[in-house]
Write a protein that holds these residues in place. Structure first.
Motif, short mmCIF file in Angstrom:
data_model
loop_
_atom_site.label_atom_id
_atom_site.label_comp_id
_atom_site.label_asym_id
_atom_site.label_seq_id
_atom_site.Cartn_x
_atom_site.Cartn_y
_atom_site.Cartn_z
N LYS A 190 17.92 88.60 69.83
CA LYS A 190 19.13 88.85 70.61
C LYS A 190 19.11 87.97 71.86
O LYS A 190 18.19 88.06 72.68
CB LYS A 190 19.20 90.31 71.04
CG LYS A 190 20.42 90.63 71.86
CD LYS A 190 20.41 92.05 72.34
CE LYS A 190 21.62 92.29 73.25
NZ LYS A 190 21.53 93.54 73.96
N THR A 191 20.13 87.13 71.99
CA THR A 191 20.27 86.33 73.20
C THR A 191 20.80 87.22 74.31
O THR A 191 21.85 87.84 74.17
CB THR A 191 21.27 85.17 72.97
OG1 THR A 191 20.78 84.35 71.93
CG2 THR A 191 21.45 84.36 74.24
N ASN B 228 23.61 81.05 69.95
CA ASN B 228 23.93 81.33 68.54
C ASN B 228 22.73 81.07 67.64
O ASN B 228 22.48 81.84 66.70
CB ASN B 228 25.14 80.51 68.09
CG ASN B 228 26.43 81.01 68.69
OD1 ASN B 228 26.56 82.19 69.04
ND2 ASN B 228 27.40 80.13 68.80
N ASN C 234 20.43 84.01 67.99
CA ASN C 234 20.97 85.19 67.31
C ASN C 234 20.87 85.08 65.79
O ASN C 234 20.66 86.09 65.11
CB ASN C 234 22.43 85.41 67.72
CG ASN C 234 22.56 85.84 69.17
OD1 ASN C 234 21.62 86.33 69.79
ND2 ASN C 234 23.74 85.64 69.73
N GLU C 235 21.00 83.87 65.26
CA GLU C 235 20.91 83.67 63.81
C GLU C 235 19.54 84.06 63.25
O GLU C 235 19.41 84.33 62.06
CB GLU C 235 21.22 82.22 63.45
CG GLU C 235 22.68 81.86 63.54
CD GLU C 235 22.96 80.38 63.34
OE1 GLU C 235 22.00 79.60 63.08
OE2 GLU C 235 24.14 79.99 63.44
N ALA D 3 25.67 77.79 74.70
CA ALA D 3 26.27 78.72 73.72
C ALA D 3 25.72 78.45 72.32
O ALA D 3 25.43 79.39 71.56
CB ALA D 3 27.79 78.61 73.75
N VAL D 4 25.58 77.19 71.97
CA VAL D 4 25.00 76.81 70.67
C VAL D 4 23.58 77.36 70.59
O VAL D 4 23.18 77.93 69.57
CB VAL D 4 25.03 75.27 70.48
CG1 VAL D 4 24.14 74.85 69.33
CG2 VAL D 4 26.46 74.80 70.27
N SER E 48 19.53 72.02 68.85
CA SER E 48 20.36 71.75 70.03
C SER E 48 20.30 70.26 70.39
O SER E 48 21.31 69.68 70.81
CB SER E 48 19.95 72.62 71.22
OG SER E 48 18.62 72.37 71.62
#
Length: 153
Positions: free
Chosen positions: A45-46, A37, A40-41, A33-34, A79
């Motif tokens: 697009k994930t 994100n 996406n930042e 999930a990290v 990550s």
């Protein structure tokens, strides 16, 4: 033309350093999930991030102004830091250097998504190394097997 239109889908695959099976099921979804994100930042697009104990697949809608190498440098570094800061492991965590990146058409989105979603089931039948070589062969990417993975010295 006033606007930029694009449709670029990529899958990025990378391993834990030395292919160590350390991504524990108890916390790996949190790390994925990290990673989503972080992707996406950047304006990308994930679509899905998933994997098993020793590797990760990221399926991404790539924004053309974003360099794949810079994106992966950020995702892997941040990550790793997240895993180390949260002390998920006793030893320092690192991703293996490098990655595989593969492009797909819009018509392949569902198939790639489902393939990545079902990683745990898929890896009851094959190892990561077998999977990775199969992908390289499918995309007709020349490689030398001795350089595919870093080996523990």
């Amino acid at each position: 033309m006033a606007n930029t239109y694009y449709q670029v889908y990529i899958q990025v695959v990378f391993a834990v350093k030395y292919r160590a099976a350390v991504l524990d099921q108890a916390w790996r979804k949190e790390v994925f999930a990290v990673m989503g994100n972080l992707i996406n930042e950047t304006g990308c697009k994930t679509i899905i991030v998933n994997g098993v104990e020793d590797h990760v697949h990221c399926f991404i809608g790539l924004k053309p102004s974003v360099s794949i190498s810079e994106l992966m440098k950020t995702v892997k570094a941040k990550s790793s830091k997240y895993i180390n800061d949260n002390r998920f492991l006793l030893n320092r965590f690192e991703w293996q250097e490098g990655y595989g990146v593969f492009s797909y058409s819009h018509s392949q989105i569902d198939a790639v998504y489902n393939y990545i979603k079902n990683q745990e089931k898929h890896h009851t039948k094959s190892t990561f190394k077998e999977e990775y070589v199969m992908i390289l062969d499918k995309f007709e990417i020349p490689y030398e097997e001795r350089y595919i993975f870093e080996e523990l010295k």
